[in-house]
Design a protein around this motif. Structure first.
Motif, short mmCIF file in Angstrom:
data_model
loop_
_atom_site.label_atom_id
_atom_site.label_comp_id
_atom_site.label_asym_id
_atom_site.label_seq_id
_atom_site.Cartn_x
_atom_site.Cartn_y
_atom_site.Cartn_z
N ALA A 1 -35.01 53.38 -32.43
CA ALA A 1 -36.09 52.40 -32.25
C ALA A 1 -37.45 53.03 -32.53
N ILE A 2 -37.65 54.28 -32.09
CA ILE A 2 -38.92 54.97 -32.35
C ILE A 2 -39.10 55.19 -33.84
N VAL A 3 -38.03 55.63 -34.51
CA VAL A 3 -38.12 55.85 -35.96
C VAL A 3 -38.42 54.54 -36.68
N TYR A 4 -37.75 53.46 -36.26
CA TYR A 4 -37.99 52.16 -36.89
C TYR A 4 -39.42 51.69 -36.65
N ALA B 1 -34.68 64.52 -37.21
CA ALA B 1 -35.31 64.78 -38.51
C ALA B 1 -36.11 63.56 -38.97
N ASP B 2 -35.55 62.37 -38.78
CA ASP B 2 -36.26 61.15 -39.17
C ASP B 2 -37.50 60.93 -38.31
N LEU B 3 -37.45 61.35 -37.06
CA LEU B 3 -38.65 61.28 -36.20
C LEU B 3 -39.75 62.14 -36.77
N GLU C 1 -45.83 52.13 -40.96
CA GLU C 1 -46.18 52.63 -42.29
C GLU C 1 -46.07 51.53 -43.34
N ILE C 2 -45.03 50.71 -43.24
CA ILE C 2 -44.85 49.62 -44.21
C ILE C 2 -46.00 48.60 -44.09
N ARG C 3 -46.35 48.24 -42.84
CA ARG C 3 -47.45 47.29 -42.64
C ARG C 3 -48.77 47.86 -43.16
N HIS C 4 -48.97 49.15 -42.91
CA HIS C 4 -50.20 49.79 -43.38
C HIS C 4 -50.27 49.77 -44.89
#
Length: 269
Positions: free
Chosen positions: A254-257, A186-188, A263-266
């Motif tokens: 790791a993929i979700v992170y 779901a997080d993916l 997104e945070i960097r963007h």
């Protein structure tokens, strides 16, 4: 906490649960229609409700169907939390009260829990049916003594040692593992929705990824790396099953992170 409760409640009230329940019922119908044909009657088997559960009964075709659809069910249940806020135009209102970082983290948390429930639902329903149908758990030997003997979990399965040690513990760890797997699926979907502009595009992402991994690894020497293989517990005797079970959750996390970090960097830029 208020945002988490609102998002989680929204997930659990979503009409998509009608689809999840319908799919779960369909999976169970397939399972029980294929698991107990006369030719598959287990001779002299000790009573054990595992024989009536998804993943534990080898002959039922519902187990493979369940494992293939699990990422889809999890995504339906909790994978659109952020997308709903974004496409529904509520982001500006939410960002007026909370930071974007808080919103993203809360979306991942609420989606994880809702996705975990959605993904484990068919297994838990089969557990209820199994306990009602056969409320016993006597040990069934995993060594195949003859051509007519069909053990619940074979002695070369990667979970056989735990099955011998404590069957209830095996059941508990299986449910927890599938809950975590479903939540990460779901997080993916949520992480994918950070970068999509159309509704529903995030839903098939975990399903497509899981199918591609299964297709790429389910070959001689690599079978067992996909959860579609190693979670079919009686037949999960390929050498790579334990490895697949060990690396799957950290790899998904790791993929979700990575998606979260992008997104945070963007947003910072």
């Amino acid at each position: 906490m208020t945002l988490f409760k609102r998002q989680f409640a929204s997930c659990m009230r979503n009409p998509r649960w009608l689809i999840i329940i319908a799919v779960a019922i369909g999976i169970l119908i397939v399972q029980y229609r294929t698991a107990f044909r006369p030719v598959w009657v287990l001779p002299d088997i000790n009573p054990n409700f595992f024989n009536y559960m998804l993943l534990f009964n080898y002959f039922g075709q519902g187990s493979v169907l369940y494992l293939m659809l699990l990422p889809f069910l999890a995504s339906l249940a909790g994978g659109s939390v952020y997308s709903t806020e974004k496409i529904g135009g509520r982001l500006p209102l939410l960002l007026a009260r909370d930071s974007r970082l808080t919103l993203i983290r809360t979306s991942l948390a609420s989606g994880f829990v809702a996705g975990g429930i959605g993904g484990t639902a068919p297994l838990l329903i089969s557990l209820v049916i199994a306990v009602v149908r056969e409320p016993h758990m006597e040990f069934v030997d995993g060594v195949q003594h003859s051509a007519e003997y069909y053990p619940l979990i074979t002695s070369d399965s990667w979970v056989y040692g735990l099955y011998c040690y404590n069957q209830i513990l095996l059941l508990l760890l299986t449910v927890i593992y599938i809950f975590l797997l479903s939540g990460l699926c779901a997080d993916l979907s949520i992480g994918s929705s950070f970068f999509t502009k159309r509704r529903y595009l995030e839903i098939p992402v975990p399903f497509i990824l899981s199918y591609l991994i299964w297709a790429a690894t389910d070959v001689p020497g690599h079978a067992g790396l996909s959860f579609i293989t190693f979670l079919e517990l009686r037949a999960a005797n390929a050498p790579n099953c334990a490895l697949g079970a060990t690396i799957t959750l950290p790899a998904l996390a790791a993929i979700v992170y990575a998606l979260y970090s992008l997104e945070i960097r963007h947003d910072v830029r």
